[in-house]
Design a protein around this motif. Structure first.
Motif, PDB file in Angstrom:
ATOM      1  N   PHE A 111       0.736  -1.312   0.090  1.00 23.35           N
ATOM      2  CA  PHE A 111       0.129   0.179  -0.267  1.00 23.35           C
ATOM      3  C   PHE A 111       1.026   1.283  -0.041  1.00 23.35           C
ATOM      4  N   GLU A 112       2.087   1.205   0.403  1.00 26.16           N
ATOM      5  CA  GLU A 112       3.113   2.162   0.291  1.00 26.16           C
ATOM      6  C   GLU A 112       3.592   2.449  -1.172  1.00 26.16           C
ATOM      7  N   THR A 113       3.694   1.235  -1.915  1.00 29.07           N
ATOM      8  CA  THR A 113       4.440   1.519  -3.312  1.00 29.07           C
ATOM      9  C   THR A 113       3.145   1.621  -4.401  1.00 29.07           C
ATOM     10  N   THR A 114       1.896   1.773  -4.035  1.00 27.97           N
ATOM     11  CA  THR A 114       0.973   1.633  -4.982  1.00 27.97           C
ATOM     12  C   THR A 114      -0.112   2.853  -4.531  1.00 27.97           C
ATOM     13  N   ILE A 119     -11.448   3.115 -12.191  1.00 27.09           N
ATOM     14  CA  ILE A 119     -11.775   2.912 -13.556  1.00 27.09           C
ATOM     15  C   ILE A 119     -13.268   2.873 -13.998  1.00 27.09           C
ATOM     16  N   ILE A 120     -13.604   3.845 -14.749  1.00 27.26           N
ATOM     17  CA  ILE A 120     -15.058   4.051 -14.975  1.00 27.26           C
ATOM     18  C   ILE A 120     -15.397   3.396 -16.321  1.00 27.26           C
ATOM     19  N   HIS A 121     -16.307   2.386 -16.192  1.00 27.79           N
ATOM     20  CA  HIS A 121     -16.467   1.733 -17.281  1.00 27.79           C
ATOM     21  C   HIS A 121     -18.451   2.221 -17.754  1.00 27.79           C
ATOM     22  N   ASN A 122     -18.183   2.749 -19.001  1.00 24.15           N
ATOM     23  CA  ASN A 122     -19.599   2.917 -19.402  1.00 24.15           C
ATOM     24  C   ASN A 122     -19.899   1.797 -20.336  1.00 24.15           C
ATOM     25  N   LEU A 155     -12.227  -0.581  -8.798  1.00 18.68           N
ATOM     26  CA  LEU A 155     -11.246   0.075  -7.735  1.00 18.68           C
ATOM     27  C   LEU A 155     -10.064  -0.774  -7.882  1.00 18.68           C
ATOM     28  N   GLY A 156      -9.017  -0.282  -8.271  1.00 20.75           N
ATOM     29  CA  GLY A 156      -7.827  -0.969  -8.293  1.00 20.75           C
ATOM     30  C   GLY A 156      -6.566  -0.309  -7.758  1.00 20.75           C
ATOM     31  N   ARG A 157      -5.336  -0.468  -7.910  1.00 20.99           N
ATOM     32  CA  ARG A 157      -3.937   0.144  -7.464  1.00 20.99           C
ATOM     33  C   ARG A 157      -3.287  -0.106  -8.529  1.00 20.99           C
ATOM     34  N   ARG A 158      -2.252   0.884  -8.553  1.00 25.15           N
ATOM     35  CA  ARG A 158      -1.164   0.712  -9.574  1.00 25.15           C
ATOM     36  C   ARG A 158       0.271   1.336  -8.954  1.00 25.15           C
ATOM     37  N   TYR A 159       1.276   0.760  -9.231  1.00 26.29           N
ATOM     38  CA  TYR A 159       2.698   0.866  -8.607  1.00 26.29           C
ATOM     39  C   TYR A 159       2.891   2.209  -9.295  1.00 26.29           C
ATOM     40  N   PHE A 160       3.746   3.088  -8.352  1.00 27.34           N
ATOM     41  CA  PHE A 160       4.220   4.218  -8.620  1.00 27.34           C
ATOM     42  C   PHE A 160       5.319   4.041  -9.722  1.00 27.34           C
ATOM     43  N   ASN A 165       4.810  -3.885 -17.642  1.00 28.83           N
ATOM     44  CA  ASN A 165       4.486  -5.249 -17.462  1.00 28.83           C
ATOM     45  C   ASN A 165       3.273  -5.520 -16.763  1.00 28.83           C
ATOM     46  N   SER A 166       2.679  -6.456 -16.872  1.00 28.29           N
ATOM     47  CA  SER A 166       1.024  -6.539 -16.682  1.00 28.29           C
ATOM     48  C   SER A 166       0.883  -6.663 -15.021  1.00 28.29           C
ATOM     49  N   ASN A 167       1.783  -6.797 -14.158  1.00 26.13           N
ATOM     50  CA  ASN A 167       1.842  -6.639 -12.784  1.00 26.13           C
ATOM     51  C   ASN A 167       1.712  -5.301 -12.285  1.00 26.13           C
ATOM     52  N   ASN A 168       1.615  -4.132 -13.112  1.00 30.44           N
ATOM     53  CA  ASN A 168       1.743  -2.907 -12.769  1.00 30.44           C
ATOM     54  C   ASN A 168       0.231  -2.605 -12.084  1.00 30.44           C
ATOM     55  N   TYR A 169      -0.839  -3.127 -12.453  1.00 31.72           N
ATOM     56  CA  TYR A 169      -2.188  -2.811 -12.065  1.00 31.72           C
ATOM     57  C   TYR A 169      -2.664  -4.031 -11.294  1.00 31.72           C
ATOM     58  N   VAL A 170      -3.110  -3.897 -10.020  1.00 29.55           N
ATOM     59  CA  VAL A 170      -3.859  -5.034  -9.160  1.00 29.55           C
ATOM     60  C   VAL A 170      -5.214  -4.515  -9.022  1.00 29.55           C
ATOM     61  N   TYR A 171      -5.964  -5.540  -9.158  1.00 28.83           N
ATOM     62  CA  TYR A 171      -7.621  -5.393  -9.203  1.00 28.83           C
ATOM     63  C   TYR A 171      -7.912  -5.450  -7.741  1.00 28.83           C
ATOM     64  N   VAL A 172      -9.009  -4.732  -7.340  1.00 22.96           N
ATOM     65  CA  VAL A 172      -9.537  -4.694  -5.691  1.00 22.96           C
ATOM     66  C   VAL A 172     -10.777  -5.059  -5.764  1.00 22.96           C
ATOM     67  N   SER A 173     -11.721  -4.449  -6.387  1.00 20.40           N
ATOM     68  CA  SER A 173     -13.119  -5.011  -6.384  1.00 20.40           C
ATOM     69  C   SER A 173     -13.856  -3.856  -7.399  1.00 20.40           C
ATOM     70  N   SER A 174     -15.109  -4.255  -7.861  1.00 17.11           N
ATOM     71  CA  SER A 174     -15.910  -3.556  -8.550  1.00 17.11           C
ATOM     72  C   SER A 174     -17.330  -3.222  -8.060  1.00 17.11           C
ATOM     73  N   SER A 175     -18.082  -2.088  -8.474  1.00 16.36           N
ATOM     74  CA  SER A 175     -19.096  -1.588  -7.891  1.00 16.36           C
ATOM     75  C   SER A 175     -20.302  -2.111  -8.399  1.00 16.36           C
ATOM     76  N   ASN A 176     -21.329  -2.025  -8.038  1.00 16.55           N
ATOM     77  CA  ASN A 176     -22.512  -2.173  -8.520  1.00 16.55           C
ATOM     78  C   ASN A 176     -22.927  -1.401  -9.878  1.00 16.55           C
TER      79      ASN A 176
END
Length: 246
Positions: A111-114, A119-122, A155-160, A165-176
């Protein structure tokens, strides 16, 4: 003999006088006792009256209900609400267990390095865009360009260190999934009035739009914000105190 008779008369008169005096004294004592009792009763009555008069009214305290909402519910959740046709409100939370799992999987300093991102999906027009947020917030207002569309927030997190590489983004959760309200109104040829409701006062009023030439030229459908600006030139239709058209 005459002396004895005289003495007897004197004795009788003395006895009579004594009895009379005794009766008089008894009456005086009785009257004084009665007057004392009466004055005592009057004094007691006065005290009682004073007490009853001086008694203060007891005001019962009013019970006020108060509910303190918790700052967190310790659940991983993302929720999106529609504030206006083009403004979405989203709030989120990550539970302690999920935070622990992320640290175990990606390291203690995850959580300190990300940084968090939304991400808004239409879903209607099939496009997405990303908004960078921060860890000091748990809610955000999002502006969208298209109304009357289905939206979903991720909701996700990206490394600073923004690597490719594909590991730059980490998925956390999605909304309604939510549908943004329509920001257009439909005019009927037989309808000469536009009715709207003031959301603060709940008062319904109407405006004659037949004199507005731009409406006749534009046809039946017109953007509600532009219409508001034409009718109410001194008000801001995007403010929280704006009216709600019907």
């Amino acid at each position: 003999m005459p002396k004895k008779i005289e003495e007897t008369k004197e004795t009788k008169s003395k006895k009579t006088t004594t009895k009379t005096q005794t009766k008089t004294k008894t009456k005086k004592v009785a009257s004084s006792t009665t007057s004392k009792k009466t004055s005592a009763k009057k004094a007691t009555a006065k005290k009682t009256t004073k007490k009853s008069t001086s008694t203060k009214k007891v005001v019962k305290p009013t019970t006020v209900e108060y509910y303190d909402l918790p700052y967190t519910y310790n659940k991983t959740v993302v929720k999106v609400l529609s504030q206006t046709p083009k403004t979405l409100f989203v709030y989120w939370e990550i539970s302690d267990d999920d935070r622990k799992n992320f640290k175990e999987q990606y390291g203690d300093n995850f959580f300190e390095t990300t940084k968090p991102v939304l991400i808004i999906h239409n879903k209607t027009l099939n496009y997405s865009f990303e908004v960078e947020i921060n860890d000091f917030a748990n809610s955000w207002y999002l502006h969208v360009n298209d109304s009357k569309s289905d939206y979903k927030i991720e909701l996700g997190r990206r490394y600073f260190n923004n690597t490719s590489n594909s590991n730059n983004y980490v998925y956390v959760s999605s909304s309604n999934e939510i549908e943004a309200p329509n920001d257009h109104i439909l005019f009927d040829k037989a309808q000469n009035m536009v009715y709207f409701k003031n959301v603060k006062t709940n008062v319904n009023t109407k405006k004659d739009v037949t004199s507005l030439s731009f409406i006749r030229n534009m046809g039946k459908i017109y953007n509600i914000y532009d219409l508001y600006k034409k009718i109410y030139k001194n008000e801001n239709p995007f403010s929280s105190s704006s009216s709600q058209f019907k």
